[in-house]
Design a protein around this motif. Structure first.
Motif, PDB file in Angstrom:
ATOM      1  N   PHE A 128       0.846  -1.206   0.000  1.00 55.39           N
ATOM      2  CA  PHE A 128       0.000   0.000   0.000  1.00 55.39           C
ATOM      3  C   PHE A 128       0.870   1.240   0.000  1.00 55.39           C
ATOM      4  CE2 PHE A 128       0.718  -0.743   4.557  1.00 55.39           C
ATOM      5  CZ  PHE A 128       1.013   0.523   5.022  1.00 55.39           C
ATOM      6  N   ILE A 129       0.251   2.335  -0.415  1.00 50.76           N
ATOM      7  CA  ILE A 129       0.813   3.678  -0.281  1.00 50.76           C
ATOM      8  C   ILE A 129      -0.219   4.496   0.472  1.00 50.76           C
ATOM      9  CG2 ILE A 129       1.660   5.728  -1.453  1.00 50.76           C
ATOM     10  CD1 ILE A 129       3.434   3.335  -1.920  1.00 50.76           C
TER      11      ILE A 129
ATOM     12  N   VAL B 222     -12.505   0.725  10.388  1.00 54.81           N
ATOM     13  CA  VAL B 222     -13.595   0.478  11.332  1.00 54.81           C
ATOM     14  C   VAL B 222     -13.754   1.601  12.345  1.00 54.81           C
ATOM     15  CG1 VAL B 222     -13.474  -2.025  11.089  1.00 54.81           C
ATOM     16  CG2 VAL B 222     -12.052  -0.885  12.810  1.00 54.81           C
ATOM     17  N   SER B 223     -12.692   2.350  12.639  1.00 56.66           N
ATOM     18  CA  SER B 223     -12.809   3.363  13.690  1.00 56.66           C
ATOM     19  C   SER B 223     -12.150   4.694  13.358  1.00 56.66           C
ATOM     20  CB  SER B 223     -12.195   2.823  14.991  1.00 56.66           C
ATOM     21  OG  SER B 223     -10.810   2.546  14.821  1.00 56.66           O
ATOM     22  N   LYS B 224     -11.491   4.805  12.190  1.00 54.42           N
ATOM     23  CA  LYS B 224     -10.749   6.012  11.870  1.00 54.42           C
ATOM     24  C   LYS B 224     -11.193   6.576  10.528  1.00 54.42           C
ATOM     25  CE  LYS B 224      -6.563   4.614  14.367  1.00 54.42           C
ATOM     26  NZ  LYS B 224      -5.115   4.290  14.279  1.00 54.42           N
ATOM     27  N   SER B 225     -10.832   7.830  10.313  1.00 51.90           N
ATOM     28  CA  SER B 225     -11.140   8.487   9.043  1.00 51.90           C
ATOM     29  C   SER B 225     -10.076   8.101   8.013  1.00 51.90           C
ATOM     30  CB  SER B 225     -11.181  10.009   9.242  1.00 51.90           C
ATOM     31  OG  SER B 225     -11.487  10.651   8.023  1.00 51.90           O
ATOM     32  N   VAL B 226     -10.132   6.852   7.600  1.00 52.71           N
ATOM     33  CA  VAL B 226      -9.138   6.280   6.687  1.00 52.71           C
ATOM     34  C   VAL B 226      -9.882   5.461   5.635  1.00 52.71           C
ATOM     35  CG1 VAL B 226      -7.097   4.818   6.460  1.00 52.71           C
ATOM     36  CG2 VAL B 226      -7.435   6.164   8.543  1.00 52.71           C
ATOM     37  N   GLU B 227      -9.575   5.701   4.363  1.00 55.64           N
ATOM     38  CA  GLU B 227     -10.241   5.021   3.262  1.00 55.64           C
ATOM     39  C   GLU B 227      -9.234   4.224   2.442  1.00 55.64           C
ATOM     40  OE1 GLU B 227     -13.551   8.596   2.535  1.00 55.64           O
ATOM     41  OE2 GLU B 227     -11.962   8.217   1.067  1.00 55.64           O
ATOM     42  N   LEU B 228      -9.703   3.094   1.904  1.00 58.96           N
ATOM     43  CA  LEU B 228      -8.897   2.285   0.997  1.00 58.96           C
ATOM     44  C   LEU B 228      -9.455   2.404  -0.409  1.00 58.96           C
ATOM     45  CD1 LEU B 228      -6.800   0.118   0.238  1.00 58.96           C
ATOM     46  CD2 LEU B 228      -8.500  -1.617   0.891  1.00 58.96           C
ATOM     47  N   TRP B 229      -8.620   2.918  -1.329  1.00 55.54           N
ATOM     48  CA  TRP B 229      -8.971   3.035  -2.740  1.00 55.54           C
ATOM     49  C   TRP B 229      -8.147   2.001  -3.497  1.00 55.54           C
ATOM     50  CZ3 TRP B 229     -12.197   6.891  -5.113  1.00 55.54           C
ATOM     51  CH2 TRP B 229     -12.838   7.710  -4.180  1.00 55.54           C
ATOM     52  N   ARG B 230      -8.806   1.294  -4.418  1.00 55.40           N
ATOM     53  CA  ARG B 230      -8.152   0.125  -5.004  1.00 55.40           C
ATOM     54  C   ARG B 230      -8.436   0.019  -6.495  1.00 55.40           C
ATOM     55  NH1 ARG B 230      -9.305  -5.171  -1.698  1.00 55.40           N
ATOM     56  NH2 ARG B 230      -7.447  -4.535  -0.522  1.00 55.40           N
ATOM     57  N   GLN B 231      -7.416  -0.482  -7.211  1.00 55.11           N
ATOM     58  CA  GLN B 231      -7.574  -0.901  -8.598  1.00 55.11           C
ATOM     59  C   GLN B 231      -6.489  -1.929  -8.890  1.00 55.11           C
ATOM     60  OE1 GLN B 231      -7.709   0.836 -13.202  1.00 55.11           O
ATOM     61  NE2 GLN B 231      -7.618   2.267 -11.506  1.00 55.11           N
TER      62      GLN B 231
ATOM     63  N   VAL C  21      -4.201   4.308   0.361  1.00 53.44           N
ATOM     64  CA  VAL C  21      -4.866   4.635   1.622  1.00 53.44           C
ATOM     65  C   VAL C  21      -4.888   6.152   1.772  1.00 53.44           C
ATOM     66  CG1 VAL C  21      -4.771   4.405   4.128  1.00 53.44           C
ATOM     67  CG2 VAL C  21      -4.145   2.460   2.660  1.00 53.44           C
ATOM     68  N   VAL C  22      -6.058   6.702   2.049  1.00 54.15           N
ATOM     69  CA  VAL C  22      -6.225   8.141   2.252  1.00 54.15           C
ATOM     70  C   VAL C  22      -6.602   8.364   3.717  1.00 54.15           C
ATOM     71  CG1 VAL C  22      -7.408  10.244   1.529  1.00 54.15           C
ATOM     72  CG2 VAL C  22      -6.976   8.423  -0.141  1.00 54.15           C
ATOM     73  N   ASN C  23      -5.718   9.007   4.465  1.00 53.43           N
ATOM     74  CA  ASN C  23      -5.868   9.167   5.906  1.00 53.43           C
ATOM     75  C   ASN C  23      -6.121  10.632   6.220  1.00 53.43           C
ATOM     76  OD1 ASN C  23      -5.433   9.410   8.732  1.00 53.43           O
ATOM     77  ND2 ASN C  23      -4.057   7.639   8.732  1.00 53.43           N
ATOM     78  N   THR C  24      -7.306  10.948   6.715  1.00 56.40           N
ATOM     79  CA  THR C  24      -7.654  12.320   7.093  1.00 56.40           C
ATOM     80  C   THR C  24      -7.921  12.433   8.599  1.00 56.40           C
ATOM     81  OG1 THR C  24      -9.963  11.885   6.456  1.00 56.40           O
ATOM     82  CG2 THR C  24      -8.546  12.940   4.817  1.00 56.40           C
ATOM     83  N   GLU C  25      -7.293  11.560   9.359  1.00 61.04           N
ATOM     84  CA  GLU C  25      -7.426  11.611  10.812  1.00 61.04           C
ATOM     85  C   GLU C  25      -6.925  12.954  11.357  1.00 61.04           C
ATOM     86  OE1 GLU C  25      -8.072   9.117  13.802  1.00 61.04           O
ATOM     87  OE2 GLU C  25      -9.593   9.185  12.224  1.00 61.04           O
ATOM     88  N   LYS C  26      -7.436  13.350  12.495  1.00 63.37           N
ATOM     89  CA  LYS C  26      -7.048  14.620  13.123  1.00 63.37           C
ATOM     90  C   LYS C  26      -6.020  14.434  14.238  1.00 63.37           C
ATOM     91  CE  LYS C  26      -9.909  17.067  10.634  1.00 63.37           C
ATOM     92  NZ  LYS C  26     -10.476  15.985   9.799  1.00 63.37           N
ATOM     93  N   GLU C  27      -5.510  13.219  14.385  1.00 65.10           N
ATOM     94  CA  GLU C  27      -4.461  12.950  15.362  1.00 65.10           C
ATOM     95  C   GLU C  27      -3.658  11.755  14.879  1.00 65.10           C
ATOM     96  OE1 GLU C  27      -7.071  10.203  18.455  1.00 65.10           O
ATOM     97  OE2 GLU C  27      -6.686  12.303  18.948  1.00 65.10           O
ATOM     98  N   GLY C  28      -2.546  11.473  15.567  1.00 62.49           N
ATOM     99  CA  GLY C  28      -1.723  10.341  15.188  1.00 62.49           C
ATOM    100  C   GLY C  28      -0.613  10.726  14.225  1.00 62.49           C
TER     101      GLY C  28
ATOM    102  N   ASP D 171       3.444   7.120   4.326  1.00 62.85           N
ATOM    103  CA  ASP D 171       3.724   5.747   4.713  1.00 62.85           C
ATOM    104  C   ASP D 171       3.650   4.869   3.467  1.00 62.85           C
ATOM    105  OD1 ASP D 171       4.021   3.349   6.064  1.00 62.85           O
ATOM    106  OD2 ASP D 171       2.288   3.619   7.376  1.00 62.85           O
ATOM    107  N   MET D 172       4.426   3.804   3.469  1.00 66.11           N
ATOM    108  CA  MET D 172       4.284   2.781   2.433  1.00 66.11           C
ATOM    109  C   MET D 172       4.418   1.422   3.079  1.00 66.11           C
ATOM    110  SD  MET D 172       7.904   2.650   0.325  1.00 66.11           S
ATOM    111  CE  MET D 172       8.082   4.412   0.101  1.00 66.11           C
ATOM    112  N   GLY D 173       3.748   0.439   2.511  1.00 69.40           N
ATOM    113  CA  GLY D 173       3.846  -0.926   2.988  1.00 69.40           C
ATOM    114  C   GLY D 173       4.511  -1.784   1.937  1.00 69.40           C
TER     115      GLY D 173
END
Length: 628
Positions: A291-292, A320-329, A335-342, A357-359
């Protein structure tokens, strides 16, 4: 056997150099005498400082122009030697590096006699003289000549010193050093260079890289000397006044990483040899990008997902609990992370919307982290929420994060465990994007070699020669590295100055970052049609590019017309072909690329970089704003 580095390798004052050297993991140090002359303290003070840091001083250097003189010049040379031997003992060392003299004396008898007298003086002080041939010396310019003199002097206090740059840069093979007995070899300095240079006499300060940064066969060099019985220090001696230099702590860490990685490579190829280095797992084979992840806020996150939508990605899962989305093709996970902390939010505050981040897919995630940490890479961790996986990770050079996914545990099920499927409101046909072809990281030029060492010491990766890419406002230095089968390809782009497109990407950032991601397709013309229908905002390429392209490759009119209409770039080499489409840049210079490789094309379209950069600079400059 100790791991050592010369103080010439590290910038700053002597106290800061020694602290950086000890902090990086070295156990001994070569002291460059000009560092001592600038030190505000006595030899006793310095000896205590070195000891308090847990270091030993293995050698004082350099002493030049001893042998081959006559009359008062000879007397002066030996007076200097007497004082230098006293200093060596006061500093707590037992070795002085003696460089071959610049005196134009061809009388081997006199040279041997002078060196024999010097060895007797050193023996009385309990000091050893390590004699190194210098390509620019008056007479003793080769290792063979120096070894012959060691044999003639025949004194246990007089031995040979070797510098791999001097030994190999003219094309000499390591095997030619097999005749050197290990007990007569007192000191070995390791220094790399881009390639065999032929006559190196005029280049003594232009090259001198850390092991792994150049192309010399240092593994073979170390193996030959270790098998011959050498048991002294392995020392980094990097003297390169013409390359950019990051901070002292970074250079010390890079030097330690480079040295340990080199010695580890030798032991893996020859298990009978052993060195005093950490017990490392093998270099890691990565089978691809898992992932990226992008850090963004709500506004920039929508800008990114709008662009992903035009690339025919679908938002398939939500955390399941964070403002994080997985976009796939295809096999691509964004991964699009719009969390307000962390961590992602901290990355957004420091860098703006960006890849944080990259995996990477690996065989064993824990072993990957273990190797990286043993080479000086800090581990990364953050609080793990209920139901989340603790995925092994490290911080790369510049503070980025790399996570490792394997199939030995539940790590490869992260998308099922931490994410929930999203109901589809409409069908989104894919555009044929299959996987990530390569990823480009832009950094300041002085950071580039640090990134290179980080990757090639941790992962099974090979590097290509550096390519200088002409930008409308300067030059960008590009270094490609890739895994053995090409599953992971990276371009490291070093930006100089402030006006290049790459430099503008770094202008408001703290540290390096991913500037573009290239997706691979099997049919770029079909993909291009799908992207046209979805409203993909592609980069406009100058019409002049296509006129030059047709003339250069003698392309058919029909193909050139197709390329022009699609704003597609083209390259060809040895019967292979490469096609490229670029998005318009977002986030102050980030962009996507779509590529197709035909018949095993192995490059990255370097000849097209100038046209692409010119188009990007034009796009970045608002209409009506003149070029300054």
């Amino acid at each position: 056997m100790t791991l050592s580095i010369s103080t010439t390798s590290i910038p700053g004052d002597l106290e800061a150099k020694l602290e950086a050297i000890a902090g990086a993991g070295f156990t001994s140090v070569e002291l460059h005498e000009p560092d001592f002359t600038g030190f505000h303290g006595t030899a006793k003070d310095l000896r205590k400082l070195i000891g308090d840091l847990g270091l030993t001083l293995n050698l004082l250097k350099p002493f030049h122009d001893l042998e081959g003189w006559q009359g008062s010049e000879r007397s002066h040379a030996f007076d200097r030697l007497a004082r230098k031997l006293d200093l060596v003992r006061e500093l707590g060392s037992d070795m002085l590096l003696l460089g071959a003299s610049g005196a134009e004396c061809s009388d081997i008898g006199q040279i041997a006699g002078d060196l024999s007298e010097a060895a007797d003086m050193a023996a009385k002080q309990g000091v050893r003289l390590a004699y190194v041939a210098l390509p620019w010396a008056g007479h003793v310019q080769t290792d063979e000549q120096a070894m012959s003199l060691v044999d003639q002097v025949n004194n246990p206090q007089f031995g040979l010193a070797l510098n791999s740059y001097f030994s190999l840069a003219d094309g000499t093979k390591p095997a030619q050093l097999r005749h050197i007995p290990g007990d007569r070899l007192f000191h070995v300095q390791l220094s790399d260079a881009p390639r065999a240079l032929g006559d190196i006499r005029g280049l003594k300060r232009h090259f001198g890289l850390l092991p792994g940064q150049g192309a010399l066969n240092l593994a073979g060099f170390v193996k030959v000397l270790a098998r011959a019985g050498y048991r002294g220090p392995w020392s980094i001696a990097r003297v390169n006044e013409h390359s950019p230099r990051p901070g002292g702590r970074t250079l010390a860490q890079d030097g330690y990483r480079a040295l340990v990685n080199l010695l580890d490579e030798v032991t893996r190829n020859d298990p009978d040899l052993s060195f005093d280095i950490p017990d490392l797992p093998p270099r890691v084979y990565s089978s691809g990008f898992e992932f990226i992840e992008f850090a963004a806020d709500d506004k920039s996150g929508k800008e990114l997902t709008d662009l992903l939508t035009t690339l025919c990605f679908r938002m398939e899962r939500r955390h399941v609990s964070k403002s994080v989305e997985l976009w796939r093709q295809g096999g691509i996970n964004i991964v699009v992370n719009t969390e307000k902390e962390g961590f992602a939010h901290s990355a957004f505050l420091g860098h703006g919307p960006s890849v944080c981040d990259m995996g990477l897919r690996v065989k064993d995630a824990d072993q990957t982290v273990e190797r990286a940490m043993a080479l000086g890479t800090p581990q990364f961790s953050q609080p793990v929420g209920t139901g989340e996986l603790d995925i092994p990770a490290v911080r790369g050079v510049g503070g980025n994060v790399v996570h490792f996914i394997d199939e030995k545990s539940d790590l490869h099920r992260v998308w099922d465990i931490e994410f929930e499927p999203v109901a589809k409101t409409k069908a989104t046909p894919p555009a044929g994007l299959r996987r990530i072809d390569h990823l480009a990281q832009t950094m300041r030029y002085e950071e580039m070699q640090s990134w290179l060492l980080y990757y090639i010491s941790t992962f099974e990766m090979a590097k290509s020669p550096i390519v200088d890419v002409a930008d409308p406002s300067g030059v960008v230095h590009s270094q490609a590295i890739e895994s053995p089968e090409g599953e992971v390809r990276l371009n490291l782009n070093g930006a100089e100055g402030r006006r290049t497109f790459a430099a503008s990407f770094l202008a408001d950032r703290f540290g390096a970052g991913v500037q573009h991601i290239a997706f691979l397709t099997d049919d770029i013309f079909e993909t291009s049609e799908r992207l046209h229908d979805s409203g993909f905002p592609r980069l406009d390429i100058s019409p002049n590019y296509y006129d030059d392209l047709q003339a250069h490759f003698r392309l058919e009119d029909e193909l050139v017309a197709q390329l022009r209409e699609a704003n597609m770039l083209y390259d060809r080499a040895d019967g292979t072909e490469y096609f490229q489409i670029y998005s318009q840049p977002i986030f102050s210079g980030f962009f996507f690329e779509i590529v197709e490789r035909r018949r095993g094309y192995a490059g990255y379209g370097a000849r097209n970089a100038s046209a692409r950069l010119a188009a990007q600079m034009k796009h970045q400059r608002p209409a009506g704003i003149p070029r300054t």
